[in-house]
Design an enzyme around this catalytic site. Structure first.
Site, short mmCIF file in Angstrom:
data_model
loop_
_atom_site.label_atom_id
_atom_site.label_comp_id
_atom_site.label_asym_id
_atom_site.label_seq_id
_atom_site.Cartn_x
_atom_site.Cartn_y
_atom_site.Cartn_z
N LYS A 176 3.99 9.33 8.60
CA LYS A 176 3.73 8.74 9.92
C LYS A 176 4.67 9.29 11.01
O LYS A 176 4.49 10.41 11.45
CB LYS A 176 3.72 7.22 9.81
CG LYS A 176 2.57 6.76 8.86
CD LYS A 176 2.16 5.31 8.97
CE LYS A 176 0.85 5.06 8.25
NZ LYS A 176 0.96 4.55 6.89
N TYR A 235 0.85 -1.19 0.00
CA TYR A 235 0.00 0.00 0.00
C TYR A 235 0.88 1.23 0.00
O TYR A 235 1.81 1.35 0.81
CB TYR A 235 -0.90 0.00 1.24
CG TYR A 235 -1.80 1.21 1.34
CD1 TYR A 235 -2.85 1.40 0.44
CD2 TYR A 235 -1.62 2.16 2.35
CE1 TYR A 235 -3.68 2.50 0.54
CE2 TYR A 235 -2.45 3.26 2.46
CZ TYR A 235 -3.49 3.43 1.55
OH TYR A 235 -4.31 4.52 1.65
N ASP A 266 9.41 2.87 -0.23
CA ASP A 266 8.36 3.54 0.55
C ASP A 266 8.57 3.21 2.02
O ASP A 266 8.30 2.10 2.48
CB ASP A 266 6.99 3.07 0.05
CG ASP A 266 5.84 3.79 0.77
OD1 ASP A 266 6.11 4.53 1.74
OD2 ASP A 266 4.69 3.59 0.35
C1 LIG Z 1 0.36 4.94 5.55
C2 LIG Z 1 1.13 4.64 4.32
C3 LIG Z 1 1.04 5.44 3.16
C4 LIG Z 1 0.03 6.55 3.04
O1 LIG Z 1 0.24 7.59 3.94
P1 LIG Z 1 -0.97 8.59 4.25
O2 LIG Z 1 -0.35 9.60 5.14
O3 LIG Z 1 -2.04 7.77 4.90
O4 LIG Z 1 -1.42 9.16 2.95
C5 LIG Z 1 1.89 5.16 2.11
N1 LIG Z 1 2.77 4.15 2.16
C6 LIG Z 1 2.88 3.35 3.23
C7 LIG Z 1 3.89 2.26 3.25
C8 LIG Z 1 2.06 3.56 4.34
O5 LIG Z 1 2.14 2.73 5.39
#
Ligand SMILES: *Cc1c(COP(=O)(O)O)cnc(C)c1O
Length: 451
Positions: A289, A164, A259
């Site tokens: 985060k 994701y 990511d």
């Molecule tokens: C949470 C998350 C996102 C998206 O971040 P948001 O601040 O919710 O848009 C993208 N990549 C990873 C790996 C994530 O855990």
């Protein structure tokens, strides 16, 4: 649905029958919310659809604990899905936020806090030579992809099933997180021609990677990968997989985008990159985060020659009214400054204690399960056998998880309301909080077994 009626968790005083009877104030808020907001929530997984029951509306957080609208307290094992790595209302973060708001909170100009946060990120993560701040992880991955396309002049993006990367149109293809929870293969509203620009491969499959590059290599702008997958439950890269990503992308002139929105500054001072060692150097990395400390701040960064293509230096446009917001960057910097070796050691030992106890409790009740790790991030799959791919992750007993979840909730432990999410601990998870979790586990395991 209400709490699971078979729950025998400590503190359970009989299960009320009427919907929302277990949490009347939350139920009332949910009714109000649904009148004005689809599903009553601003992010789907919060709605408890995967586990049933009434989502708890929280009114306060202090350290490791959350308090809901009905005045019930929970040990928080979600930690706002990762950001609250120091726990709620950490004094240094509160002080930084208050000192900033006393001077104003958005200028629409450059300001020093954003420079200081960028310096801290660059100092911690060696492959990040330049960084641009944004407001969400979604913006970070979206911008990194645009930049990779701008740099290479190519269109295709390779991603892995179950990973994701936020709700970027072209990445909402075989994604994990809320998508895994809702079991949607895809999202409506994403044009097929956009999805066609994304090639989805099974995770941890080097042969599939090599095959796709052999066939489409000259058209592939980048491979984007969760540094260690955490949105289909925790699935770390298989030994050698990250190295293979680097080797194959480099051989074909494509960029490697790591990511680290979830793993960044969570699994070590420098995130997964620092955890695994410096031998695999991504071209671009994305963060979110933890680096916002509970406020909307995220980032993407990496090679200076690639980042130089961003506006106003270069032709790849990217912008944000609230990007680098003074309060969010103050909170993020204060958070990172408190993320020292002692904090990471604490996260490691607390998560190990909780995971071992969860495993022992499930074992004692004969519940099939498997715990998987990425640094101090872990999740519990309700199945036997190693989880290497998204297909493996989906092959689990989500109903058993739902019973387990509700028994924990009833006993005052707030787990992620989905079997496809990592559990998170914080620096504020002290002995009292941990013991509260441990006391809840045997009853929850009994509930899971009672299917
Ligand atoms: C949470 C998350 C996102 C998206 O971040 P948001 O601040 O919710 O848009 C993208 N990549 C990873 C790996 C994530 O855990």
């Amino acid at each position: 649905m209400t709490s699971d009626p078979t729950s025998t968790a400590p503190g359970t005083s009989g299960t009320p029958g009427a919907p929302g009877a277990d949490a009347p104030a939350s139920a009332a808020l949910l009714a109000r919310a649904r009148a004005v907001t689809p599903g009553g929530v601003n992010s789907p997984v919060r709605a408890f659809r995967a586990v049933g029951g009434t989502p708890r509306f929280m009114v306060s957080g202090e350290g490791a604990w959350l308090t809901d609208a009905d005045g019930r307290r929970y040990v928080d094992l979600v930690c706002s899905w990762g950001p609250m790595i120091l726990g709620h209302r950490h004094p240094q973060v509160v002080a930084a936020v208050e000192a900033t708001t006393a001077r104003g909170y958005s200028f629409g100009t450059p300001s020093e806090n954003e420079v200081a946060l960028a310096e801290e990120i660059v100092a911690r993560v060696e492959p990040v030579e330049q960084v641009r701040l944004v407001s969400s992880g979604t913006e970070a991955t979206m911008s990194a992809i645009r930049l990779a396309r701008g740099f290479t002049g190519r269109s295709l993006v390779v991603k892995f099933a179950g990973h994701y990367h936020g709700h970027v149109d072209s990445l909402l293809v075989s994604a994990g997180s809320g998508i895994a929870t809702l079991a949607l293969p895809d999202s409506a509203g994403v044009p097929p021609e956009m999805a066609a620009e994304t090639l989805v491969l099974p995770y941890n499959d080097v042969d599939a990677l090599e095959a796709v590059f052999a066939a489409r290599g000259p058209d592939i702008a980048c491979v984007i990968t969760e540094a260690a997958a955490g949105n289909m439950g925790v699935v770390p890269p298989a030994p050698g997989f990250t190295e293979a990503l680097r080797r194959v992308t480099a051989a074909h002139g494509a960029l490697l985008v790591s990511d680290e929105v979830m793993t960044g500054f969570r699994v070590s001072r420098a995130g997964w990159w620092g955890h695994e060692g410096a031998d695999v150097r991504p071209d671009l990395l994305t963060f979110g985060k933890v680096m916002g400390g509970g406020f909307p701040a995220a980032a993407f960064g990496g090679r200076a020659d690639v980042m130089a293509l961003l506006a106003p230096e270069g032709p790849v446009y990217q912008a944000g009214t609230l990007s680098g917001n003074p309060v969010a960057t103050a909170a993020g910097l204060a958070t990172l400054l408190a993320c020292d070796d002692a904090l990471y050691a604490h996260l490691g030992s607390v998560s190990r204690t909780i995971a071992d106890a969860a495993s022992a409790a499930l074992e004692a009740e004969g519940v099939a399960h498997r715990v998987q790790w990425a640094g101090s991030m872990f999740s519990v799959f309700f199945r036997e056998g190693e989880v290497v791919t998204y297909d493996d992750a989906r092959d689990q007993d989500t109903a058993a998880f739902g019973r387990f979840f509700h028994a924990m909730l009833e006993a005052g432990v707030y787990l992620p309301p989905s079997a496809f999410e990592s559990w998170f601990v914080s620096g504020a998870h002290d002995d009292r909080a941990v013991e509260h979790v441990l006391a809840a586990l045997p009853g929850a395991a009994r509930a899971a077994a009672a299917g």
